[in-house]
Write an enzyme that holds these catalytic residues in place. Structure first.
Site, mmCIF file in Angstrom:
data_model
loop_
_atom_site.group_PDB
_atom_site.id
_atom_site.type_symbol
_atom_site.label_atom_id
_atom_site.label_comp_id
_atom_site.label_asym_id
_atom_site.label_seq_id
_atom_site.Cartn_x
_atom_site.Cartn_y
_atom_site.Cartn_z
ATOM 1 N N SER A 162 -1.760 5.006 -2.249
ATOM 2 C CA SER A 162 -2.574 4.218 -2.314
ATOM 3 C C SER A 162 -3.682 3.832 -3.277
ATOM 4 C CB SER A 162 -3.607 4.110 -0.819
ATOM 5 O OG SER A 162 -4.158 5.493 -0.770
ATOM 6 N N ASP A 408 -15.084 6.870 2.390
ATOM 7 C CA ASP A 408 -14.274 7.132 1.548
ATOM 8 C C ASP A 408 -14.730 7.465 0.306
ATOM 9 O OD1 ASP A 408 -11.898 6.764 0.157
ATOM 10 O OD2 ASP A 408 -11.407 4.694 0.642
ATOM 11 N N HIS A 411 -10.686 6.551 -2.962
ATOM 12 C CA HIS A 411 -10.467 5.080 -3.410
ATOM 13 C C HIS A 411 -11.571 4.800 -4.200
ATOM 14 C CE1 HIS A 411 -7.665 5.566 0.169
ATOM 15 N NE2 HIS A 411 -6.697 5.198 -0.890
#
Length: 451
Positions: A162, A408, A411
């Site tokens: 990702s 997170d 990312h």
């Protein structure tokens, strides 16, 4: 090459009447342009592409829209290639850039929800207003029209997890100032999606493969996670991508954070160890072992392809920035500005994984070179180590949402520091012709020496 003057004809020949001065001037100019194009094609192309940018009203021009055209000539298995002989574009500092960002979360539809930090209420915007400054040269800000001209008629695949998809979406947003792509996928599976920039006949694709090798999620009756355990077949290709990349001109290969999960390793169809599986009679041999084997197998897959003639870019590990705990222990990333290079350093497991990538890259590159394949190192590690402020943190979802990665720190927000990866990529593409010429020259020299 020396060119004979127009009126210097061999003895005994009749000298024609001298042409008008304007004609002589025109011929001289055309001759000069021909010489420039032959011996300095990147300069000629840069002049054209600069004009393309300036004449396109959709693309805001910047003072950094072009770069000097020199190659960083190094030995084959050294990764860097830049526009300055003495410059490594991957070593530097983040400096303020008030002109950024070059798109917003309202102008680009390609932003994944979990990286749409401004939508979910991030209160500060300074994390978007930085650019990477190499120590000894300038790295031009991404020029979308220049990029699309360089990849006209070509294809590029992002192969990985990702974070790799995060990079591709960043690129789509940066290119949106010139053109948006259309979906041309033969499947509705978003993990294997293809886009087309119709005006440039440029194809962009994403192949989901978090481990780069064959893997599957399984349910065990023992172990810490049971239904969250992954089986990795360390010596087997992931055919979901290895059978589809023959046609691509560029591959951006990356992997990293999935190797922190609980895994059981198979080699020769037999369990050879694991990482934090806590299964009786299975030895925990750590994530580093699988990380090395996965890259080795991925490079073996690429080098074994009969028809692949493209360039493989290895995007290096991008460290996470969890503080005060791991991702599942309440850790978070709340900093609001970059580190300076003297304020932190790569160490511990992050350093080990990075070194494994470099070592396996060099082995894979040497084997690929025997078949005429090209590998390049897109070394984003140092730049991203300095950006603890660029992650979504808790701003990748609404506060009451039940999500797996609540904070997170893996990312990257869009817009955000990951946009600089396209700055790196474009600079490497611009220098590719000169890099290839130097490698060809070195091969000829080596062959001559051996003979």
């Amino acid at each position: 090459m020396e060119h004979q003057a127009i009126d210097e004809l061999p003895s005994g020949k009749i000298c024609p009447q001298k042409p008008p001065k304007n004609f002589v001037l025109l011929v001289s100019v055309l001759l000069l342009l021909t010489i420039v194009q032959l011996y300095h094609p990147s300069i000629f192309r840069s002049l054209f592409l600069s004009k393309t940018i300036d004449s396109n009203p959709q693309v805001p021009s910047t003072s950094s829209s072009s770069s000097s055209d020199h190659s960083n000539v190094q030995e084959d298995d050294l990764p860097s290639i830049t526009s300055n002989l003495k410059c490594d574009i991957f070593t530097g500092e983040w400096v303020p850039n008030p002109e950024a960002p070059y798109y917003t979360n309202t102008t680009c539809w390609a932003i994944h929800e979990h990286q749409n930090c401004m939508k979910y209420g991030r209160p500060d915007a300074e994390f978007m207003k930085w650019k990477w400054k190499p120590d000894d040269c300038e790295l031009p800000v991404f020029n979308p029209a220049q990029f699309l001209e360089l990849v006209r008629g070509k294809s590029m695949a992002f192969v990985g997890d990702s974070v790799g998809r995060n990079q591709m979406q960043s690129l789509i947003c940066l290119l949106s100032r010139v053109e948006y792509p259309i979906v041309v996928s033969s499947t509705e599976d978003q993990r294997f999606i293809r886009w087309k920039y119709t005006s440039y006949k440029f194809t962009l694709a994403a192949f989901w493969t978090p481990y780069l090798i064959k893997s599957k999620q399984v349910t065990y009756t023992e172990g810490p996670t049971k239904n969250g355990l992954f089986e990795l077949y360390l010596d087997e290709f992931d055919e979901a991508w290895t059978t589809q990349i023959d046609e691509f001109d560029y591959i951006i290969l990356s992997a990293g954070h999935w190797f922190f999960r609980s895994m059981v390793y198979y080699e020769n169809q037999t369990i050879s160890g694991c990482n934090y599986c806590l299964i009786d009679n299975v030895t925990d041999i750590g994530k580093q072992y699988a990380y090395r084997k996965a890259f080795r197998t991925a490079f073996k897959a690429i080098n074994s392809l009969e028809n692949f003639k493209g360039i493989t870019y290895i995007r290096t590990f991008a460290p996470s920035h969890f503080e005060n705990g791991m991702w599942n222990e309440g850790g978070n990333c709340l900093r609001t500005k970059p580190y300076r290079s003297n304020e932190t350093r790569l160490e511990g497991l992050d350093l080990e994984l990075y070194k494994i990538q470099i070592e396996e890259y060099r082995k894979g590159e040497r084997e690929g070179r025997k078949k005429g394949l090209k590998y390049r190192l897109l070394d984003t590690t140092q730049a991203m180590l300095l950006r603890p402020d660029g992650h979504p943190s808790r701003y990748g979802h609404w506060p009451n949402e039940n999500v797996t990665l609540y904070n997170d720190c893996v990312h990257w927000c869009l817009p955000g520091p990951i946009d600089t990866w396209s700055d790196f990529l474009l600079e490497m593409l611009k220098m590719e012709g000169m890099r290839s010429a130097e490698e060809k020259k070195l091969r000829i020299t080596n062959d001559t020496t051996l003979n």
